[in-house]
Design a protein around this motif. Sequence first.
Motif, mmCIF file in Angstrom:
data_model
loop_
_atom_site.group_PDB
_atom_site.id
_atom_site.type_symbol
_atom_site.label_atom_id
_atom_site.label_comp_id
_atom_site.label_asym_id
_atom_site.label_seq_id
_atom_site.Cartn_x
_atom_site.Cartn_y
_atom_site.Cartn_z
ATOM 1 N N GLY A 1 12.059 -2.083 -11.173
ATOM 2 C CA GLY A 1 11.020 -1.166 -10.693
ATOM 3 C C GLY A 1 10.798 -1.243 -9.200
ATOM 4 N N SER A 2 10.966 -0.095 -8.534
ATOM 5 C CA SER A 2 10.631 0.061 -7.115
ATOM 6 C C SER A 2 9.859 1.370 -7.028
ATOM 7 C CB SER A 2 11.881 0.229 -6.257
ATOM 8 O OG SER A 2 12.717 -0.887 -6.384
ATOM 9 N N TYR A 3 8.776 1.390 -6.308
ATOM 10 C CA TYR A 3 7.910 2.570 -6.337
ATOM 11 C C TYR A 3 7.483 2.972 -4.920
ATOM 12 C CZ TYR A 3 7.782 0.491 -10.955
ATOM 13 O OH TYR A 3 8.164 -0.085 -12.146
ATOM 14 N N VAL A 4 7.354 4.280 -4.721
ATOM 15 C CA VAL A 4 6.903 4.785 -3.430
ATOM 16 C C VAL A 4 5.559 5.463 -3.671
ATOM 17 C CG1 VAL A 4 7.500 6.238 -1.455
ATOM 18 C CG2 VAL A 4 9.321 5.244 -2.848
ATOM 19 N N GLY A 5 4.522 5.008 -2.971
ATOM 20 C CA GLY A 5 3.164 5.517 -3.202
ATOM 21 C C GLY A 5 3.105 7.034 -3.125
ATOM 22 N N GLY A 6 2.505 7.658 -4.134
ATOM 23 C CA GLY A 6 2.259 9.100 -4.111
ATOM 24 C C GLY A 6 3.461 9.962 -4.468
ATOM 25 N N GLY B 1 0.824 -1.207 0.000
ATOM 26 C CA GLY B 1 0.000 0.000 0.000
ATOM 27 C C GLY B 1 0.855 1.253 0.000
ATOM 28 N N ALA B 2 1.949 1.264 0.764
ATOM 29 C CA ALA B 2 2.797 2.450 0.841
ATOM 30 C C ALA B 2 3.921 2.404 -0.186
ATOM 31 C CB ALA B 2 3.397 2.567 2.229
ATOM 32 N N MET B 3 4.383 1.208 -0.494
ATOM 33 C CA MET B 3 5.474 1.049 -1.470
ATOM 34 C C MET B 3 5.310 -0.294 -2.166
ATOM 35 S SD MET B 3 8.715 0.024 0.910
ATOM 36 C CE MET B 3 8.542 -0.884 2.416
#
Length: 767
Positions: free
Chosen positions: A54-59, A35-37
């Motif tokens: 790919g690594s992603y941080v929410g928002g 949910g957050a990352m």
Amino acid sequence: MKLEHYPHHPWKIIEEGWNPDNVEASESIFSLGNGAMGQRANFEEHYSGPTFQGSYVGGVYYPDKTKVGWWKNGYPEYFAKVLNAPNWIGIDLKINGVVFDLNTVKAVKAYRRELDMQNGLYTRAFTAELENGLELSLESQRFLSLARPELGVIQYSITANQEVNVEISPYVDAGISNQDSNWDDQFWAIDAVEAQAAQAYIEAQTLKTAFSVGTFMASSLFEAQEALALEGAAFQTDKKAGTTYQHQLAAGKTLSLLKLGGYVSSRKHEKTALKAAAQTVLDDAKNLSFSALLAEQNEAWAAVWKSADITIEGDVKAQQAIRFNIFQLNQTYTGEDAGLNIGPKGFTGEKYGGSTYWDTEAYCIPFYMATKNQKVARNLLTYRYLQLDRAIENAGKLGFTKGAALYPMVTMNGEECHNEWEITFEEIHRNSAIAFAIFNYTRYTGDLSYISEMGLEVLIGISRFWAQRASFSAAKNQYVILGVTGPNEYENNVNNNWYTNYSAQWCLRYTAEQIEQLRSTAPEEAARIEAKTNFSEAELEQWNKTAEQMYLPEDAALGVVLQQDGFLDKEMVKVADLDPKERPINQHWSWDRILRSPYIKQADVLQGMYFFEDQFDLDTLERNFDFYEPFTVHESSLSPCVHAIMASKLNKNEQAYAFYLRTSRLDLDDYNAEVEEGLHITSMAGTWMSIVEGFAGMRVIDGQLSFEPNLPEAWEGLSFKINFRDTIYTLQLTQGRFCCTVDNEADCSVVVRGEKHRFTGSIELSV
Ligand code: BGC
């Protein structure tokens, strides 16, 4: 990737056998999120074969400057992308001084990936053959903590059949890039790179949007479960920082590295306190073993499954599929952060960069509304309320006035990001989905407060837009909506798309009703909103007139509505008569050929009949389904679920089941031949709907839960839970039996096949 690459299992996704051609597809399938990352299932160690990192941080997003061939007034300046973030999972490995790389080893044996959906634990294991008979077995276990949203955990274990020198270097790395970048811009500026003993930290800032993200790690080593008192050597470059350990590993012994890592971001912390926040995350976890952290993870996921699981007896393939969909939805959005939304690819790829599409309102809200606390669905609606001013500005840029609102096709912060005129300016039906979601939420929850507190202002903005966008045709003596793209994006710039016109008419009427309703139930509230929005009686009259005289194309001889003016002029060759080698048509045909064809990318007329089904009799629904389904290619992931629900309603059981498999196994079986780009997260909520609204036939009618069960033949049983107005209902359906249990002693009632039954505790019926 071949169909059915991942064997059927009720709780696990498994891949067996090494094939470098599957690496990118499996990086999508085994993605993790909390949910957050989130992150694709990239290898920890260096890999020189094809991979999509790919690594992603929410928002956390970057506004990538728009690039188009021909600029059109009204185009947005940028496309907001949730972008590839610094990597915290990396572990460099050298065996006897040689870099370990799965792409160059002599052979790979017993390669296996496994994702346990019960607790979100991802395991990768294999034995690699190196030079001189040396065999190295590696097992990596990884999860993103649901209990600690800023923390991820890796246990990385190595065993060799000979004594080896192991050099192992866990690191964090900001030397990353996006595959998708319009101008090859730099997206991140690195503010700090620090390494000390067993910890490393990088602080980087997105350019233009100035989100600061701290990427952190700490590591420790174990042999046979015993902590090793090994001094690591800290290292750092301008982009990378970590710790290198040297260890002489005896044959048959196992060396394990425990790596804790993750992100803290300025969305949650003061920029100046980021590093301290990262340290707190590490300090709070550092005395816990891998198993203790995993125990927390088990508990957190058990709580999710407790209210969201669906069990299917007699069909493992279907069972695995629905759990995969529910699992991914929960990895993407937990509902705790009202500033986040549900991106079509979640945390599994870069495509669709921005986070919010009409997918949220049209597909996702029912899932979150029924499987979580109702405030989660309300948060999703609030998100749009908070962006109303931007939607009004957006409409203003296109020439609309007086508070008319056009919600964006794609957005992060309320501003439009999409930049193809036929979608940005013309795919305006998205406004209706937002109004429909308000109606759907109110119908489901019975919570009328959203309308007066926020929803009515949204509805007024949307209806103002429709009233201005519809124009009067003197020739027809009716209102028409010209130059639009419906949900079926394989038609552009058409006139009078039935779905758009019908849903606009519905919005105008629904808003007018809500105003009248509020005037009678809460006159002061109504007066406040009317004053705030400068609402006038003349507007109401205009809306009623426009709705009353809205043109809705139809063909009387066929007894169907027309997708748009002139649809029947096309060469009406059915999909079944196309050469299968030419499908998916979007990968084989020119755009021009697609536009001239009758092929429907995704439910369009049928989307409308699904939303507003109570306005149509069964014969009309069936005629339209039978007419449109044979021309539908389902090349949008959002399509088969709607057809599944309609087919169930129309007792077309075999078709319903085939659509169910297609929607639920879309990614697992790669129906659209593109899974390596990422997963189709938003349509996964449609999969849930195709079971709950399709096979169980659940509806809310006059504030009552109603069911029309119609299970696929192969299913011996189906059970699921829903949270309806703060009561948890457990539904257990078998062929011919219906059982419903509630979690309290209150008087309840359900409608089953049109008949109302009252009960307390539970009820069982023959159906
Ligand atoms: C669909 C849209 C959808 C978008 C994101 C497109 O392919 O046609 O309806 O909003 O994908 O899922």
